[in-house]
Design a protein around this motif. Structure first.
Motif, PDB file in Angstrom:
ATOM      1  N   GLU A  67       0.833  -1.198   0.000  1.00 15.64           N
ATOM      2  CA  GLU A  67       0.000   0.000   0.000  1.00 15.64           C
ATOM      3  C   GLU A  67       0.866   1.245   0.000  1.00 15.64           C
ATOM      4  O   GLU A  67       0.579   2.219  -0.702  1.00 15.64           O
ATOM      5  CB  GLU A  67      -0.888   0.037   1.251  1.00 15.64           C
ATOM      6  N   VAL A  68       1.958   1.222   0.816  1.00  8.09           N
ATOM      7  CA  VAL A  68       2.861   2.386   0.861  1.00  8.09           C
ATOM      8  C   VAL A  68       3.520   2.501  -0.507  1.00  8.09           C
ATOM      9  O   VAL A  68       3.703   3.619  -1.015  1.00  8.09           O
ATOM     10  CB  VAL A  68       3.914   2.210   1.979  1.00  8.09           C
ATOM     11  N   ASN A  69       3.856   1.421  -1.114  1.00  7.88           N
ATOM     12  CA  ASN A  69       4.506   1.404  -2.419  1.00  7.88           C
ATOM     13  C   ASN A  69       3.571   2.013  -3.465  1.00  7.88           C
ATOM     14  O   ASN A  69       4.003   2.805  -4.301  1.00  7.88           O
ATOM     15  CB  ASN A  69       4.874  -0.029  -2.773  1.00  7.88           C
ATOM     16  N   LYS A  70       2.313   1.680  -3.411  1.00  5.35           N
ATOM     17  CA  LYS A  70       1.317   2.194  -4.339  1.00  5.35           C
ATOM     18  C   LYS A  70       1.185   3.694  -4.154  1.00  5.35           C
ATOM     19  O   LYS A  70       1.132   4.455  -5.118  1.00  5.35           O
ATOM     20  CB  LYS A  70      -0.039   1.501  -4.112  1.00  5.35           C
ATOM     21  N   LYS A  71       1.164   4.167  -2.899  1.00  3.35           N
ATOM     22  CA  LYS A  71       1.058   5.580  -2.592  1.00  3.35           C
ATOM     23  C   LYS A  71       2.286   6.329  -3.111  1.00  3.35           C
ATOM     24  O   LYS A  71       2.153   7.434  -3.644  1.00  3.35           O
ATOM     25  CB  LYS A  71       0.934   5.743  -1.073  1.00  3.35           C
ATOM     26  N   LEU A  72       3.500   5.792  -2.944  1.00  4.62           N
ATOM     27  CA  LEU A  72       4.734   6.429  -3.419  1.00  4.62           C
ATOM     28  C   LEU A  72       4.711   6.548  -4.937  1.00  4.62           C
ATOM     29  O   LEU A  72       5.119   7.577  -5.483  1.00  4.62           O
ATOM     30  CB  LEU A  72       5.974   5.625  -2.987  1.00  4.62           C
ATOM     31  N   ILE A  73       4.233   5.570  -5.599  1.00  6.65           N
ATOM     32  CA  ILE A  73       4.186   5.586  -7.061  1.00  6.65           C
ATOM     33  C   ILE A  73       3.198   6.647  -7.515  1.00  6.65           C
ATOM     34  O   ILE A  73       3.466   7.415  -8.440  1.00  6.65           O
ATOM     35  CB  ILE A  73       3.816   4.196  -7.616  1.00  6.65           C
ATOM     36  N   SER A  82       4.711  10.082  -6.995  1.00  5.01           N
ATOM     37  CA  SER A  82       5.755  10.341  -7.993  1.00  5.01           C
ATOM     38  C   SER A  82       5.145  10.648  -9.341  1.00  5.01           C
ATOM     39  O   SER A  82       5.639  11.523 -10.061  1.00  5.01           O
ATOM     40  CB  SER A  82       6.647   9.104  -8.162  1.00  5.01           C
ATOM     41  N   LEU A  83       4.065  10.000  -9.692  1.00  7.16           N
ATOM     42  CA  LEU A  83       3.411  10.230 -10.972  1.00  7.16           C
ATOM     43  C   LEU A  83       2.749  11.586 -10.985  1.00  7.16           C
ATOM     44  O   LEU A  83       2.730  12.274 -12.018  1.00  7.16           O
ATOM     45  CB  LEU A  83       2.397   9.131 -11.257  1.00  7.16           C
ATOM     46  N   GLU A  84       2.233  12.003  -9.883  1.00 13.57           N
ATOM     47  CA  GLU A  84       1.571  13.301  -9.801  1.00 13.57           C
ATOM     48  C   GLU A  84       2.576  14.412 -10.008  1.00 13.57           C
ATOM     49  O   GLU A  84       2.277  15.437 -10.591  1.00 13.57           O
ATOM     50  CB  GLU A  84       0.876  13.475  -8.445  1.00 13.57           C
TER      51      GLU A  84
END
Length: 157
Positions: free
Chosen positions: A144-150, A153-155
């Motif tokens: 979940e943290v990994n998904k949030k970091l991605i 970063s995309l934003e």
């Protein structure tokens, strides 16, 4: 007694003639003999006196030379002591300079080794910090943290 007195007279005359003839014939040889003997003694005495004077002169010269040799020996000894003292001081000075250079070189080597050790320690510390951070991050990052970091970063992109 006349005969005895007459005989005594002729004996006395004969004796006087004998002495006169002996004196006449032996005067020159005896005089020369005595003169030569006296001259010989005087000559030997003069020669002995001259030899004594010469021996005294040689003795004085030998004493003078002995004093000169002693004085020269003293000068040589004094010079040798002076040279030895200068050599000693020079050797001590050179030894001190050499010791100072060795200490300086040792200090420089120690500084180099200390710098190398610090640099190596920094590398090892940085590497360990990265490893520790990596292991903490691996434990802390969940899907979940990994998904949030991605997403974050995309934003930003």
């Amino acid at each position: 007694m006349e005969h005895g007195g007459h005989l005594l007279f002729w004996k006395t005359v004969n004796l006087i003639i004998l002495f006169a003839l002996l004196y006449w014939f032996l005067k020159k040889p005896v005089s020369n003999f005595l003169s030569n003997g006296i001259d010989s003694v005087v000559s030997r005495f003069d020669r002995a006196k001259k030899e004594k004077e010469e021996a005294l002169k040689l003795l004085k010269e030998a004493e003078k030379k002995s004093e000169e040799v002693k004085a020269e020996a003293e000068r040589i000894l004094a010079y040798s002591r002076e040279v030895a003292q200068r050599e000693k001081e020079q050797i001590i000075s050179e030894a001190k300079e050499t010791a100072e250079r060795i200490v300086k070189m040792a200090d420089e080597e120690i500084e180099k080794e200390l710098y190398k050790a610090k640099e190596e320690l920094k590398k090892v510390a940085a590497q360990k910090a990265v490893e520790i951070a990596e292991s903490k991050l691996k434990g802390a990052i969940t899907p979940e943290v990994n998904k949030k970091l991605i997403e974050t970063s995309l934003e930003k992109l």
